[in-house]
Enzyme design. Structure first.
Site, PDB file in Angstrom:
ATOM      1  N   LYS A  49       0.976  -1.093  -0.085  1.00 59.03           N
ATOM      2  CA  LYS A  49      -0.135  -0.013  -0.029  1.00 59.03           C
ATOM      3  C   LYS A  49       0.976   1.119   0.123  1.00 59.03           C
ATOM      4  O   LYS A  49       0.590   2.215  -0.702  1.00 59.03           O
ATOM      5  CB  LYS A  49      -0.896  -0.022   1.405  1.00 59.03           C
ATOM      6  CG  LYS A  49      -2.191  -0.982   1.131  1.00 59.03           C
ATOM      7  CD  LYS A  49      -2.843  -1.081   2.396  1.00 59.03           C
ATOM      8  CE  LYS A  49      -3.823  -2.459   2.477  1.00 59.03           C
ATOM      9  NZ  LYS A  49      -4.403  -2.681   3.761  1.00 59.03           N
ATOM     10  N   GLN A  93      -4.521  -1.220   9.845  1.00 57.44           N
ATOM     11  CA  GLN A  93      -4.298  -2.727   9.191  1.00 57.44           C
ATOM     12  C   GLN A  93      -4.971  -3.756  10.171  1.00 57.44           C
ATOM     13  O   GLN A  93      -4.862  -3.477  11.207  1.00 57.44           O
ATOM     14  CB  GLN A  93      -2.862  -2.902   8.859  1.00 57.44           C
ATOM     15  CG  GLN A  93      -2.880  -4.285   7.995  1.00 57.44           C
ATOM     16  CD  GLN A  93      -3.499  -4.256   6.728  1.00 57.44           C
ATOM     17  OE1 GLN A  93      -3.671  -3.270   5.866  1.00 57.44           O
ATOM     18  NE2 GLN A  93      -3.754  -5.581   6.076  1.00 57.44           N
ATOM     19  N   ASP A 116     -11.142   3.200   4.840  1.00 56.11           N
ATOM     20  CA  ASP A 116     -11.648   2.197   4.591  1.00 56.11           C
ATOM     21  C   ASP A 116     -13.240   1.837   4.661  1.00 56.11           C
ATOM     22  O   ASP A 116     -13.652   0.664   4.585  1.00 56.11           O
ATOM     23  CB  ASP A 116     -11.292   1.052   5.913  1.00 56.11           C
ATOM     24  CG  ASP A 116      -9.868   0.269   5.417  1.00 56.11           C
ATOM     25  OD1 ASP A 116      -9.754  -0.198   4.444  1.00 56.11           O
ATOM     26  OD2 ASP A 116      -9.095   0.027   6.352  1.00 56.11           O
TER      27      ASP A 116
HETATM   28  N1  GUN Z   1      -6.943  -6.579   6.236  1.00 53.33           N
HETATM   29  C1  GUN Z   1      -7.555  -7.469   5.238  1.00 53.33           C
HETATM   30  N2  GUN Z   1      -8.375  -6.382   4.492  1.00 53.33           N
HETATM   31  C2  GUN Z   1      -8.365  -5.229   4.915  1.00 53.33           C
HETATM   32  C3  GUN Z   1      -8.766  -3.914   4.446  1.00 53.33           C
HETATM   33  O1  GUN Z   1      -9.419  -3.957   3.400  1.00 53.33           O
HETATM   34  N3  GUN Z   1      -8.487  -2.891   5.400  1.00 53.33           N
HETATM   35  C4  GUN Z   1      -7.936  -3.001   6.558  1.00 53.33           C
HETATM   36  N4  GUN Z   1      -7.473  -1.964   7.198  1.00 53.33           N
HETATM   37  N5  GUN Z   1      -7.347  -4.098   6.947  1.00 53.33           N
HETATM   38  C5  GUN Z   1      -7.380  -5.281   6.125  1.00 53.33           C
END
Ligand code: GUN
Length: 281
Positions: A49, A93, A116
């Site tokens: 990311k 995360q 998110d």
């Molecule tokens: N862990 C797995 N997928 C995601 C996501 O889309 N956002 C976040 N913050 N953590 C994740």
């Protein structure tokens, strides 16, 4: 003939467009990612990311906190990021270490920085059919792939396997809003295969390698694979791709399907939050 839904190519197109737009801006959007603990998969996701954000021309910041961090310590970081005018998007995360209350942490994020779409403000607005500041990245990416390939969901029977807050649940809402007839299957669902066999679209998001096999597939079904598992044979989706691809009209590969779209949607969300914060939308 089966059409492979190329999420990688679509994600590249979206990020290239973003890159062009960002290059015109003097003040760049800035994404902050908080990573807690040592989960190897999470470390890779966060690294990717961060690289993608920088490639596009965003500013980015990764805050890595130890596994034994306290809730108070994590919250302090979030409060600082909420107040920081230079930060446009905040992502924590998941999964979090067991001792951390996920609700407390995610709810602390200012909804206008909630990249998110996981705060109850944004999630609630999605559920009610109002526009949230941001939509959860993976389901948004699935919807975008369907749109790109002109796959109409109205009136279709869609089976989603998995009811997680990150994928299955928000995706079921998004599909209903597009007039699909949605079934959400989970670990207690009886006879998933029979339901799948009657479905026009099967979307799997459970993280069980090759769970969806030819017994699940109606002829010319559309199959979307959200699963990513690391196996002895490498990265593997929830779908037994090789053995079902010829039965489907459309299918996503793993890797190169939904995965790259999640990151592209995260970048798009960051830019949209930036615009909301600067009153540009
Ligand atoms: N862990 C797995 N997928 C995601 C996501 O889309 N956002 C976040 N913050 N953590 C994740």
């Amino acid at each position: 003939m089966t059409i492979i839904l190329d999420g990688k190519a679509l994600a590249s197109k979206i990020t290239e467009n973003l890159k062009n737009e960002i290059s015109q801006l003097s003040k760049k959007p800035k994404l902050a990612v908080i990573l807690i603990g040592n989960d190897p998969a999470s470390q890779i996701y966060v690294k990717n990311k961060n690289i993608k954000a920088q490639n596009i021309g965003f500013e980015s910041l990764v805050i890595s906190l130890p596994e034994n961090s306290t809730e108070e310590n994590i919250l302090e970081h979030i409060y600082i990021l909420n107040e920081d005018k230079n930060i446009n998007g905040i992502l924590v995360q998941l999964p979090l270490p067991e001792h951390i209350n996920k609700q407390k942490i995610l709810e602390a994020i200012d909804p206008i920085k909630d990249v998110d779409g996981f705060t109850s403000y944004n999630y609630g607005r999605l559920a009610l059919g109002y526009k949230p500041y941001a939509l959860a990245c993976t389901p948004k990416g699935v919807m975008r792939i369907l749109k790109e390939y002109n796959i109409e969901v109205e009136g279709k029977n869609v089976l989603i396997i998995g009811r997680s807050n990150i994928v299955g649940k928000p995706l079921s809402i998004m599909l209903q809003q597009k007039n699909a007839t949605v079934t959400v299957a989970h670990s207690k669902t009886k006879d998933i295969k029979t339901i799948a066999k009657q479905s026009d679209i099967v979307i799997s998001a459970i993280g069980k390698p090759k769970f969806v096999n030819k017994d699940f597939i109606k002829k010319d079904a559309i199959v979307i694979d959200v699963g990513i598992s690391r196996t002895m044979d490498g990265i593997c989706g929830d779908v037994d791709f090789e053995n079902i691809k010829n039965l489907c009209s459309y299918i996503t590969p793993v890797p190169g399907g939904v995965g790259p779209m999640t990151i592209a949607m995260l970048m798009e969300n960051t830019f949209e939050l930036y615009k909301y914060q600067l009153d540009l939308i």
